[in-house]
Design a protein around this motif. Structure first.
Motif, PDB file in Angstrom:
ATOM      1  N   SER A  80       2.090   1.896  -3.339  1.00  0.00           N
ATOM      2  CA  SER A  80       0.924   2.410  -4.182  1.00  0.00           C
ATOM      3  C   SER A  80       0.501   3.832  -4.327  1.00  0.00           C
ATOM      4  O   SER A  80       0.575   4.384  -5.190  1.00  0.00           O
ATOM      5  CB  SER A  80      -0.314   1.640  -3.846  1.00  0.00           C
ATOM      6  N   VAL A 130      -4.170   5.442   2.139  1.00  0.00           N
ATOM      7  CA  VAL A 130      -4.535   4.291   1.575  1.00  0.00           C
ATOM      8  C   VAL A 130      -6.067   4.193   1.361  1.00  0.00           C
ATOM      9  O   VAL A 130      -6.590   4.339   2.302  1.00  0.00           O
ATOM     10  CB  VAL A 130      -3.981   2.948   2.154  1.00  0.00           C
ATOM     11  N   GLU A 149      -6.953  -0.265  -2.630  1.00  0.00           N
ATOM     12  CA  GLU A 149      -5.651  -0.672  -2.214  1.00  0.00           C
ATOM     13  C   GLU A 149      -5.287  -1.620  -1.336  1.00  0.00           C
ATOM     14  O   GLU A 149      -4.556  -2.169  -1.372  1.00  0.00           O
ATOM     15  CB  GLU A 149      -4.857   0.808  -2.475  1.00  0.00           C
ATOM     16  N   LEU A 150      -6.142  -1.351  -0.150  1.00  0.00           N
ATOM     17  CA  LEU A 150      -5.928  -2.368   0.899  1.00  0.00           C
ATOM     18  C   LEU A 150      -6.415  -3.603   0.584  1.00  0.00           C
ATOM     19  O   LEU A 150      -5.643  -4.596   0.749  1.00  0.00           O
ATOM     20  CB  LEU A 150      -6.835  -1.713   1.811  1.00  0.00           C
ATOM     21  N   CYS A 189       0.945  -1.373   0.116  1.00  0.00           N
ATOM     22  CA  CYS A 189      -0.032   0.004  -0.096  1.00  0.00           C
ATOM     23  C   CYS A 189       0.809   1.336   0.261  1.00  0.00           C
ATOM     24  O   CYS A 189       0.526   2.339  -0.747  1.00  0.00           O
ATOM     25  CB  CYS A 189      -1.003   0.024   1.325  1.00  0.00           C
TER      26      CYS A 189
END
Length: 451
Positions: free
Chosen positions: A418, A427, A431-432, A415
């Motif tokens: 990202s 986040v 994404e998680l 994350c």
């Protein structure tokens, strides 16, 4: 400079060695002055010398024979010409003297001493001194245990004393400069020091596991008092042996590292790839390097994936089985006599040989974290700059997805990469979930989500 002063001390030792060599050879070949004895040649006085070499000699209380061995192994490094006298030829056979030992190497033009060279110097004129020789190169020798000097192995049909007698590069560097290199810098040492920036509050363990860890922690703090002041050394064996077992990522390595950090001890993780060998006797030799080096240190030895070494013995139906069982017996003897702390880590308790488990003082189960524990792990992981969108229901995430602490850290890493790419630090749910999906995929699990 202190290093120059050390060099002067070492050269003085080698000059003394040269006098000894000349006297031993002179006595052996009945040259002029043969009636003198090399032990009458005064040792360099180190009483008032303050450098790494002199202080080690005094600390270890080394005798004349020990110092002879040290000087002999230092000579090729500093004054190789001091050993040129061993190139003398036996006129009767028109060849070198067999009894001088030594080896010639294409990469070194000088004489490399062997165990036979030291044997000649000590016993050529006094065979009764042979016991002193084995006090230096035997398994119980402090110089061997501390890995200051080493007698290299020979092939099965070659006498052991034909092995090269050498000084460990790390120790030579220390004697020369006073700088003590960490043992993990040695290419021959099959272990690596492990550390962590985390603290106990970063570890989430259940009460039963935490209680077992507290017991080890107490032993590390109070073992000296219990063994010596309370006299328990007369009743119980030295050291402490523990088994950490449970799924990967549940905190076994981190806990071992924190035990060292909390009690100011170095923790060394044993590199099994450098330990285990298919060649008979090599595994035991590699293990001996670790145990011997740690014998006089207050280290914690951590064997990760210990099944490879401490796994169940099999019925000896073949030579390989017998070799494996012999290896296990060797390990049993070493861990029982080791005065420090040994921690073994395994995924399954059932994989371990019962002969080992009977000797453990603690067997601690690192379980998969409960939803409550996972919630705390998630909070710890995302409590820094990289944080979760406030809309994410972290309790639900913790309840729905069974992950270890190690896996949650992997999700954090994914994350963080990202969000930093989009110049952010928050986040989002997608994404998680993608990070969690990646962890599930590693274990061939399917992630179904309603988010």
């Amino acid at each position: 400079m202190k290093s120059n002063y050390s060099i002067t001390t070492l050269i003085t030792e080698i000059n003394w060695l040269s006098q000894v060599i000349n006297q031993v050879i002179g006595s052996y070949l009945m040259h002029d002055g043969h009636e003198k004895h090399w032990l009458d040649i005064p040792l360099p006085d180190l009483t008032k010398v303050d450098n790494a070499y002199a202080n080690s000699i005094k600390k270890w209380n080394l005798n004349t024979f020990d110092r002879l061995a040290l000087a002999l192994t230092m000579a090729p490094h500093l004054l190789p010409q001091a050993l040129d006298v061993f190139f003398g030829r036996n006129k009767m056979y028109d060849r070198g003297f067999t009894e001088f030992g030594g080896i010639l190497d294409t990469n070194h033009s000088g004489f490399l001493p062997t165990g036979q060279t030291l044997t000649f110097l000590i016993t050529a004129n006094n065979p009764e001194y042979r016991e002193a020789l084995f006090d230096i190169i035997g398994k119980e020798s402090l110089l061997i245990k501390e890995q200051v000097i080493e007698l290299s192995d020979t092939e099965a049909h070659i006498p052991n004393l034909n092995g090269i007698l050498s000084m460990n590069d790390r120790w030579f560097h220390y004697f020369l400069t006073g700088e003590e290199l960490k043992i993990e810098h040695s290419t021959h040492f099959p272990a690596q020091k492990i550390t962590t920036k985390m603290e106990w509050e970063d570890v989430v363990l259940n009460n039963v596991t935490r209680s077992g860890i507290d017991e080890i922690n107490s032993w590390l703090f109070y073992n000296e008092k219990l063994m010596h002041e309370w006299g328990l050394e007369k009743i119980i064996k030295p050291g402490y042996r523990a088994l950490f077992y449970g799924p990967p990522g549940t905190g076994k390595t981190l806990t071992a590292t924190l035990l060292g950090k909390a009690t100011n001890r170095d923790v060394y993780r044993i590199d099994l790839s450098m330990i285990v060998s298919k060649y008979i006797g090599e595994t035991e030799k590699n293990l001996a390097r670790v145990f011997d080096a740690a014998q006089h240190k207050d280290w914690i030895l951590f064997f990760d994936e210990a099944d490879a070494l401490f796994g169940r013995r099999t019925t000896a139906n073949s030579s390989n089985d017998r070799h494996a069982n012999q290896q296990t017996s060797y390990l049993l003897q070493r861990i029982e006599s080791f005065p420090g702390t040994i921690i073994l880590a395994s995924n399954l308790k059932a994989n371990m040989d019962e002969a080992f488990t009977r000797r453990f003082q603690a067997m601690i189960h690192f379980t998969m974290p409960s939803p409550k524990e996972r919630y705390q792990l998630w909070k710890n992981a995302f409590s820094g700059v990289c944080s979760l969108d406030e809309k994410i229901d972290l309790k639900k995430i913790a309840t729905d997805y069974e992950l270890t602490g190690g896996s949650i850290i992997n999700v954090l890493r994914y994350c963080a990469l990202s969000v930093v790419r989009r110049n952010d630090n928050i986040v989002d749910m997608t994404e998680l979930i993608n990070g969690i999906r990646r962890e599930f995929k590693k274990e061939n699990k399917t992630l179904s989500t309603t988010y």
